[in-house]
Scaffold this motif. Structure first.
Motif, PDB file in Angstrom:
ATOM      1  N   VAL A 126       0.811  -1.222   0.000  1.00 30.67           N
ATOM      2  CA  VAL A 126       0.000   0.000   0.000  1.00 30.67           C
ATOM      3  C   VAL A 126       0.843   1.271   0.000  1.00 30.67           C
ATOM      4  CG1 VAL A 126      -1.919  -1.134   1.174  1.00 30.67           C
ATOM      5  CG2 VAL A 126      -0.154  -0.002   2.532  1.00 30.67           C
ATOM      6  N   ASN A 127       2.147   1.138   0.119  1.00 30.22           N
ATOM      7  CA  ASN A 127       3.004   2.333   0.199  1.00 30.22           C
ATOM      8  C   ASN A 127       3.882   2.505  -1.037  1.00 30.22           C
ATOM      9  OD1 ASN A 127       4.516   0.034   0.920  1.00 30.22           O
ATOM     10  ND2 ASN A 127       5.970   1.254   2.130  1.00 30.22           N
ATOM     11  N   ALA A 128       3.401   1.983  -2.179  1.00 27.69           N
ATOM     12  CA  ALA A 128       4.103   2.158  -3.451  1.00 27.69           C
ATOM     13  C   ALA A 128       3.111   2.635  -4.502  1.00 27.69           C
ATOM     14  CB  ALA A 128       4.754   0.855  -3.901  1.00 27.69           C
ATOM     15  N   ALA A 129       3.521   3.635  -5.257  1.00 28.86           N
ATOM     16  CA  ALA A 129       2.697   4.164  -6.342  1.00 28.86           C
ATOM     17  C   ALA A 129       3.418   3.960  -7.665  1.00 28.86           C
ATOM     18  CB  ALA A 129       2.428   5.648  -6.124  1.00 28.86           C
ATOM     19  N   VAL A 130       2.759   3.323  -8.624  1.00 33.36           N
ATOM     20  CA  VAL A 130       3.328   3.105  -9.951  1.00 33.36           C
ATOM     21  C   VAL A 130       2.870   4.235 -10.863  1.00 33.36           C
ATOM     22  CG1 VAL A 130       3.523   1.534 -11.915  1.00 33.36           C
ATOM     23  CG2 VAL A 130       3.278   0.612  -9.585  1.00 33.36           C
ATOM     24  N   ILE A 131       3.830   4.921 -11.473  1.00 28.78           N
ATOM     25  CA  ILE A 131       3.501   5.984 -12.419  1.00 28.78           C
ATOM     26  C   ILE A 131       4.151   5.662 -13.761  1.00 28.78           C
ATOM     27  CG2 ILE A 131       3.250   7.717 -10.608  1.00 28.78           C
ATOM     28  CD1 ILE A 131       5.976   8.831 -11.431  1.00 28.78           C
ATOM     29  N   THR A 132       3.550   6.189 -14.821  1.00 31.07           N
ATOM     30  CA  THR A 132       4.029   5.913 -16.172  1.00 31.07           C
ATOM     31  C   THR A 132       4.615   7.179 -16.776  1.00 31.07           C
ATOM     32  OG1 THR A 132       2.265   4.283 -16.417  1.00 31.07           O
ATOM     33  CG2 THR A 132       3.406   4.960 -18.425  1.00 31.07           C
ATOM     34  N   GLY A 133       5.802   7.047 -17.369  1.00 29.89           N
ATOM     35  CA  GLY A 133       6.439   8.184 -18.008  1.00 29.89           C
ATOM     36  C   GLY A 133       7.829   7.820 -18.481  1.00 29.89           C
ATOM     37  N   PRO A 134       8.469   8.716 -19.248  1.00 28.37           N
ATOM     38  CA  PRO A 134       9.824   8.456 -19.741  1.00 28.37           C
ATOM     39  C   PRO A 134      10.800   8.268 -18.578  1.00 28.37           C
ATOM     40  CG  PRO A 134       8.822  10.307 -20.906  1.00 28.37           C
ATOM     41  CD  PRO A 134       7.935  10.007 -19.742  1.00 28.37           C
ATOM     42  N   LEU A 135      11.571   7.205 -18.627  1.00 29.82           N
ATOM     43  CA  LEU A 135      12.456   6.882 -17.509  1.00 29.82           C
ATOM     44  C   LEU A 135      13.500   7.961 -17.218  1.00 29.82           C
ATOM     45  CD1 LEU A 135      13.061   3.039 -18.086  1.00 29.82           C
ATOM     46  CD2 LEU A 135      11.212   4.200 -16.834  1.00 29.82           C
ATOM     47  N   PRO A 136      14.150   8.549 -18.233  1.00 29.90           N
ATOM     48  CA  PRO A 136      15.204   9.513 -17.914  1.00 29.90           C
ATOM     49  C   PRO A 136      14.690  10.789 -17.249  1.00 29.90           C
ATOM     50  CG  PRO A 136      15.400   8.736 -20.185  1.00 29.90           C
ATOM     51  CD  PRO A 136      14.063   8.300 -19.682  1.00 29.90           C
ATOM     52  N   GLU A 137      13.378  11.042 -17.340  1.00 28.87           N
ATOM     53  CA  GLU A 137      12.843  12.271 -16.755  1.00 28.87           C
ATOM     54  C   GLU A 137      12.600  12.148 -15.261  1.00 28.87           C
ATOM     55  OE1 GLU A 137       9.437  13.669 -18.883  1.00 28.87           O
ATOM     56  OE2 GLU A 137      10.495  13.723 -20.825  1.00 28.87           O
ATOM     57  N   GLY A 138      12.573  10.924 -14.743  1.00 29.40           N
ATOM     58  CA  GLY A 138      12.312  10.753 -13.323  1.00 29.40           C
ATOM     59  C   GLY A 138      10.890  11.147 -12.959  1.00 29.40           C
ATOM     60  N   ALA A 139      10.729  11.623 -11.739  1.00 31.39           N
ATOM     61  CA  ALA A 139       9.386  11.975 -11.240  1.00 31.39           C
ATOM     62  C   ALA A 139       9.507  13.194 -10.338  1.00 31.39           C
ATOM     63  CB  ALA A 139       8.765  10.801 -10.508  1.00 31.39           C
ATOM     64  N   ALA A 140       9.896  14.306 -10.946  1.00 34.20           N
ATOM     65  CA  ALA A 140      10.233  15.506 -10.173  1.00 34.20           C
ATOM     66  C   ALA A 140       9.086  15.987  -9.292  1.00 34.20           C
ATOM     67  CB  ALA A 140      10.679  16.623 -11.130  1.00 34.20           C
ATOM     68  N   LYS A 141       7.868  15.895  -9.777  1.00 32.19           N
ATOM     69  CA  LYS A 141       6.751  16.448  -8.997  1.00 32.19           C
ATOM     70  C   LYS A 141       6.453  15.634  -7.753  1.00 32.19           C
ATOM     71  CE  LYS A 141       2.838  14.294 -11.452  1.00 32.19           C
ATOM     72  NZ  LYS A 141       1.596  14.581 -12.211  1.00 32.19           N
ATOM     73  N   HIS A 142       7.014  14.414  -7.672  1.00 29.60           N
ATOM     74  CA  HIS A 142       6.810  13.585  -6.485  1.00 29.60           C
ATOM     75  C   HIS A 142       7.998  13.670  -5.522  1.00 29.60           C
ATOM     76  CE1 HIS A 142       3.244  11.687  -8.218  1.00 29.60           C
ATOM     77  NE2 HIS A 142       3.907  11.601  -9.351  1.00 29.60           N
ATOM     78  N   GLY A 143       9.062  14.343  -5.945  1.00 34.69           N
ATOM     79  CA  GLY A 143      10.278  14.425  -5.132  1.00 34.69           C
ATOM     80  C   GLY A 143      10.296  15.660  -4.260  1.00 34.69           C
ATOM     81  N   PRO A 144      11.461  15.947  -3.658  1.00 33.22           N
ATOM     82  CA  PRO A 144      12.724  15.223  -3.819  1.00 33.22           C
ATOM     83  C   PRO A 144      12.733  13.936  -3.006  1.00 33.22           C
ATOM     84  CG  PRO A 144      13.015  17.006  -2.264  1.00 33.22           C
ATOM     85  CD  PRO A 144      11.611  17.141  -2.793  1.00 33.22           C
ATOM     86  N   PHE A 145      13.682  13.046  -3.376  1.00 31.53           N
ATOM     87  CA  PHE A 145      13.737  11.711  -2.803  1.00 31.53           C
ATOM     88  C   PHE A 145      14.986  11.518  -1.950  1.00 31.53           C
ATOM     89  CE2 PHE A 145      11.411  11.536  -6.813  1.00 31.53           C
ATOM     90  CZ  PHE A 145      10.220  10.930  -6.419  1.00 31.53           C
ATOM     91  N   ASP A 146      14.872  10.606  -1.004  1.00 31.09           N
ATOM     92  CA  ASP A 146      16.035  10.232  -0.201  1.00 31.09           C
ATOM     93  C   ASP A 146      16.978   9.335  -0.990  1.00 31.09           C
ATOM     94  OD1 ASP A 146      15.311  11.325   2.576  1.00 31.09           O
ATOM     95  OD2 ASP A 146      13.521  10.169   2.054  1.00 31.09           O
ATOM     96  N   ALA A 147      16.429   8.571  -1.917  1.00 27.55           N
ATOM     97  CA  ALA A 147      17.246   7.670  -2.732  1.00 27.55           C
ATOM     98  C   ALA A 147      16.575   7.451  -4.074  1.00 27.55           C
ATOM     99  CB  ALA A 147      17.471   6.333  -2.023  1.00 27.55           C
ATOM    100  N   ILE A 148      17.405   7.213  -5.086  1.00 25.39           N
ATOM    101  CA  ILE A 148      16.926   6.843  -6.420  1.00 25.39           C
ATOM    102  C   ILE A 148      17.600   5.534  -6.794  1.00 25.39           C
ATOM    103  CG2 ILE A 148      16.849   7.443  -8.871  1.00 25.39           C
ATOM    104  CD1 ILE A 148      16.843  10.377  -8.079  1.00 25.39           C
ATOM    105  N   VAL A 149      16.791   4.540  -7.148  1.00 25.47           N
ATOM    106  CA  VAL A 149      17.290   3.235  -7.580  1.00 25.47           C
ATOM    107  C   VAL A 149      16.969   3.082  -9.059  1.00 25.47           C
ATOM    108  CG1 VAL A 149      17.131   0.747  -7.282  1.00 25.47           C
ATOM    109  CG2 VAL A 149      16.925   2.252  -5.291  1.00 25.47           C
ATOM    110  N   ILE A 150      17.996   2.958  -9.882  1.00 27.97           N
ATOM    111  CA  ILE A 150      17.799   2.705 -11.309  1.00 27.97           C
ATOM    112  C   ILE A 150      17.932   1.201 -11.515  1.00 27.97           C
ATOM    113  CG2 ILE A 150      18.574   3.209 -13.652  1.00 27.97           C
ATOM    114  CD1 ILE A 150      19.669   5.859 -12.636  1.00 27.97           C
ATOM    115  N   SER A 151      16.821   0.554 -11.784  1.00 23.85           N
ATOM    116  CA  SER A 151      16.775  -0.916 -11.802  1.00 23.85           C
ATOM    117  C   SER A 151      17.114  -1.470 -13.180  1.00 23.85           C
ATOM    118  CB  SER A 151      15.393  -1.404 -11.339  1.00 23.85           C
ATOM    119  OG  SER A 151      15.186  -1.072  -9.990  1.00 23.85           O
ATOM    120  N   GLY A 152      18.323  -1.196 -13.620  1.00 22.97           N
ATOM    121  CA  GLY A 152      18.784  -1.669 -14.911  1.00 22.97           C
ATOM    122  C   GLY A 152      20.089  -1.011 -15.266  1.00 22.97           C
ATOM    123  N   GLY A 153      20.524  -1.255 -16.497  1.00 26.51           N
ATOM    124  CA  GLY A 153      21.792  -0.710 -16.937  1.00 26.51           C
ATOM    125  C   GLY A 153      21.671   0.718 -17.449  1.00 26.51           C
ATOM    126  N   VAL A 154      22.768   1.450 -17.309  1.00 24.38           N
ATOM    127  CA  VAL A 154      22.862   2.806 -17.852  1.00 24.38           C
ATOM    128  C   VAL A 154      24.240   2.958 -18.478  1.00 24.38           C
ATOM    129  CG1 VAL A 154      21.350   3.701 -16.017  1.00 24.38           C
ATOM    130  CG2 VAL A 154      23.830   3.908 -15.777  1.00 24.38           C
TER     131      VAL A 154
END
Length: 218
Positions: A126-154
């Motif tokens: 219940v404490n996770a929200a899934v949002i849809t959008g371009p991955l490189p843009e992040g989710a600025a309107k929901h931040g700032p965040f304590d941590a960012i986890v990129i779950s894949g290669g860059v």
């Protein structure tokens, strides 16, 4: 009938603990979250194998070892709010949700996002929200965040994502150079600079939008 609970214990005992991951929060989460629910139905029997699992064309669920060691490298607190980029079908989202206060899971593939949202709901997250959008843009309107986890290669990380970190925040990703890769963790200073440190070797398919822009040679 497959005994996935036993396979989950075996995964932790053979892939996680031998990799020097000892934090109880990580061990408990990986013992409790049913990984088989977060892969395509046709891949359920592969849920606890030792490698990555394809969840869509050019998209993978990271192997358990890399997942555990990435979470171990982060100094997550129960009060943290985390952004996960490239959440796929939501497995790492579910792990993070057990370890932190809230997770914003960003996924640009609408089908993956919808399935992740349904599975997380069915699992009582219940404490996770899934949002849809371009991955490189992040989710600025929901931040700032304590941590960012990129779950894949860059190959490179847009510096605009740094603005979505709180001062003192952390960001982690698998940096790929050809077929080789390494996990690096970045720390944001009070002045806003992010410094990166290598943690361990790992590989992953590069996420959409995180490939290095081609350079032109004249």
């Amino acid at each position: 009938m497959t005994d996935f609970a036993s396979r989950r214990v075996t995964m932790v005992d053979t892939q996680v603990r031998p990799s020097d991951v000892t934090k109880f929060t990580i061990i408990d989460a990986m013992l409790e979250v049913p990984r088989e629910e977060f892969v395509p139905d046709t891949k359920r029997e592969l849920a606890y194998v030792g490698g990555p699992i394809e969840i869509a064309p050019h998209r993978q669920l990271l192997d358990a070892r890399s997942t555990a060691k990435m979470l171990d490298a982060l100094e997550l607190e129960p009060t943290d709010v985390v952004l996960e980029i490239g959440s796929g079908l939501g497995y790492i989202t579910a792990l993070l949700a057990r370890m932190t206060e809230a997770v914003v899971a960003l996924e640009e593939d609408g089908e993956l996002a919808a399935e992740a949202e349904a599975t997380l709901g069915a699992q009582g997250v219940v404490n996770a929200a899934v949002i849809t959008g371009p991955l490189p843009e992040g989710a600025a309107k929901h931040g700032p965040f304590d941590a960012i986890v990129i779950s894949g290669g860059v190959e490179e990380v847009p510096t605009s994502l740094y603005d979505q970190l709180k001062p003192g925040g952390q960001i982690i990703a698998i940096f790929m150079e050809g077929a080789l890769g390494e996990v690096r963790i970045g720390f944001k200073s009070p002045e806003g600079h992010v410094s990166w440190r290598m943690e361990f070797n790992a590989t992953a398919e590069v996420l959409p939008g995180f490939a290095r822009a081609p350079s032109f040679v004249f």
